[in-house]
Design an enzyme around this catalytic site. Structure first.
Site, PDB file in Angstrom:
ATOM      1  N   THR A   1      31.411  12.255 -10.898  1.00 49.56           N
ATOM      2  CA  THR A   1      31.695  11.167 -11.834  1.00 49.56           C
ATOM      3  C   THR A   1      31.936  11.723 -13.234  1.00 49.56           C
ATOM      4  O   THR A   1      32.868  11.308 -13.936  1.00 49.56           O
ATOM      5  CB  THR A   1      30.529  10.163 -11.868  1.00 49.56           C
ATOM      6  OG1 THR A   1      30.380   9.588 -10.563  1.00 49.56           O
ATOM      7  CG2 THR A   1      30.786   9.051 -12.867  1.00 49.56           C
TER       8      THR A   1
ATOM      9  N   ARG B   1      23.157  -0.877 -20.517  1.00 54.52           N
ATOM     10  CA  ARG B   1      22.838   0.490 -20.932  1.00 54.52           C
ATOM     11  C   ARG B   1      21.845   0.498 -22.095  1.00 54.52           C
ATOM     12  O   ARG B   1      20.927   1.322 -22.128  1.00 54.52           O
ATOM     13  CB  ARG B   1      24.118   1.227 -21.341  1.00 54.52           C
ATOM     14  CG  ARG B   1      25.074   1.528 -20.203  1.00 54.52           C
ATOM     15  CD  ARG B   1      26.342   2.181 -20.725  1.00 54.52           C
ATOM     16  NE  ARG B   1      27.266   2.539 -19.654  1.00 54.52           N
ATOM     17  CZ  ARG B   1      28.443   3.131 -19.833  1.00 54.52           C
ATOM     18  NH1 ARG B   1      28.825   3.434 -21.068  1.00 54.52           N
ATOM     19  NH2 ARG B   1      29.214   3.422 -18.806  1.00 54.52           N
TER      20      ARG B   1
ATOM     21  N   LEU C   1      29.311   7.346 -21.558  1.00 49.28           N
ATOM     22  CA  LEU C   1      27.957   6.883 -21.238  1.00 49.28           C
ATOM     23  C   LEU C   1      27.202   6.406 -22.489  1.00 49.28           C
ATOM     24  O   LEU C   1      26.017   6.687 -22.660  1.00 49.28           O
ATOM     25  CB  LEU C   1      27.156   7.980 -20.515  1.00 49.28           C
ATOM     26  CG  LEU C   1      27.794   8.550 -19.246  1.00 49.28           C
ATOM     27  CD1 LEU C   1      26.884   9.607 -18.623  1.00 49.28           C
ATOM     28  CD2 LEU C   1      28.103   7.454 -18.243  1.00 49.28           C
TER      29      LEU C   1
ATOM     30  N   GLU D   1       0.280  -8.369 -31.407  1.00 51.86           N
ATOM     31  CA  GLU D   1      -0.872  -9.082 -31.951  1.00 51.86           C
ATOM     32  C   GLU D   1      -0.948  -8.944 -33.471  1.00 51.86           C
ATOM     33  O   GLU D   1      -1.271  -9.903 -34.178  1.00 51.86           O
ATOM     34  CB  GLU D   1      -2.165  -8.553 -31.318  1.00 51.86           C
ATOM     35  CG  GLU D   1      -2.249  -8.732 -29.808  1.00 51.86           C
ATOM     36  CD  GLU D   1      -1.709  -7.546 -29.027  1.00 51.86           C
ATOM     37  OE1 GLU D   1      -2.193  -7.301 -27.910  1.00 51.86           O
ATOM     38  OE2 GLU D   1      -0.779  -6.858 -29.528  1.00 51.86           O
TER      39      GLU D   1
END
Length: 341
Positions: free
Chosen positions: A194, A182, A202, A46
């Site tokens: 993993t 991501r 990552l 706004e």
């Protein structure tokens, strides 16, 4: 209102834990100002919208309608209440897509505007606005992060080779899309296997976006410090059952194991004010969330040309709504939701 949503979307990944918000000021069916919340801690939609009105049109503000994709805030946080600005500017009419579930707002912004004599209309494109802010809404209504499950599989539904051997499944174009995904989430999480077998970074190195906080489940703290997750590319949270400490950019968070892993991890991430997480493996971790029913979206990448013999089976989701399907070269990408939208 659609313009408000389009503007709000531009800040995806930049405003968490705040919501995505866009605003448009209209005078006699002509847009004279527009803006969106660009960055966490900076001016709200706004404020940017009203500030964008040209100097020679400022006198039109008090004759205009303000469209905003979420209820204006009514509390002091990092910025003053937007309701006060709207009232000060003498804007006579405000159209709002949906109310804000945050406990410090939650209808009070609408009440304040109405009390000031402003004509307020709510629930315009409410469904679309709620979907845009599904992370924010989930965090405040369910007291947990919005959970996205993601994996890549071969055409015979294998996620890795024998004995968890890492296999490159998705193509280069899909990889860039995944890094875009991501950048849109507050955190990215993987399980112990993993992290150990794939040694992922990552990060969003293939996309010009912000790195999410890396979260790794390592209950027994057996992962070696030589792994990429321990580098300085992004902050990392190690969820474990042994200790709680802070070492440089590595934060060790202890959970007590009183509940299932998905429940424990969701509680820990909520406490850290992480409002969304994309879980990228492995099968055991993803399946635990599926079995618990604790997930919101799933994104499955299928390489149509690849077969893996004697591999690790990919997760399977039942009773999910297919939102859409895309194709990128050799890859089919399926987007699922746990809910009907």
């Amino acid at each position: 209102m659609q313009r408000c949503l389009d503007l709000a979307q531009r800040a995806s990944g930049n405003v968490a834990p705040n919501p995505l918000v866009g605003a448009v000021l209209v005078h006699n069916n002509r847009i004279i100002g527009e803006g969106y919340h660009r960055q966490y801690g900076q001016a709200h939609a706004e404020v940017n919208c009203i500030a964008s009105v040209a100097a020679d049109q400022q006198h039109l503000v008090k004759e205009s309608t303000l469209y905003v994709s979420l209820e204006p805030c009514n509390h002091y946080g990092k910025t003053p209440p937007c309701t006060e600005l709207i009232i000060q500017q003498k804007i006579p009419r405000v159209v709002i897509a949906c109310t804000d579930p945050f406990e410090k707002v939650n209808g009070t912004g609408i009440e304040k505007l109405k009390a000031a004599g402003i004509d307020v209309q709510v629930q315009v494109m409410e469904k679309e606005a709620a979907w845009l802010n599904r992370r924010f809404f989930t965090f405040h209504t369910k007291q947990r992060p919005y959970i996205i499950l993601k994996w890549a599989q071969s055409n015979n539904a294998m996620i890795a080779g024998p004995n968890y051997r890492s296999v490159k499944i998705s193509n280069e174009i899909t990889d860039r899309l995944v890094h875009k995904w991501r950048s849109e989430e507050a955190a990215i999480m993987v399980g112990t296997n993993t992290a150990l077998y794939d040694d992922p970074s990552l990060t969003t190195r293939l996309w010009p976006g912000r790195n999410p906080v890396r979260v790794v489940l390592d209950a027994a703290l057996k992962l070696p410090s030589s792994l990429n997750i321990f580098n300085e590319a992004a902050p990392t949270i190690i969820l474990n059952t042994i200790r709680e400490s802070q070492e440089a950019n590595i934060h060790y968070i202890k959970y007590d194991g009183a509940n299932t892993i998905p429940v424990e991890l969701s509680k820990a991430l909520y406490k850290l004010k992480i409002n969304s997480v994309i879980i990228e493996g492995g099968t055991k971790l993803i399946n635990s969330y599926i079995e618990e029913g604790l997930w919101d979206e799933a994104r499955m990448i299928v390489n149509r040309e690849m077969l893996i013999t004697d591999g690790i089976k990919a997760p399977v989701i039942d009773s999910a709504a297919l939102l859409k399907k895309d194709q990128l070269l050799t890859d089919d990408i399926y987007y699922y939701s746990k809910y009907e939208y």
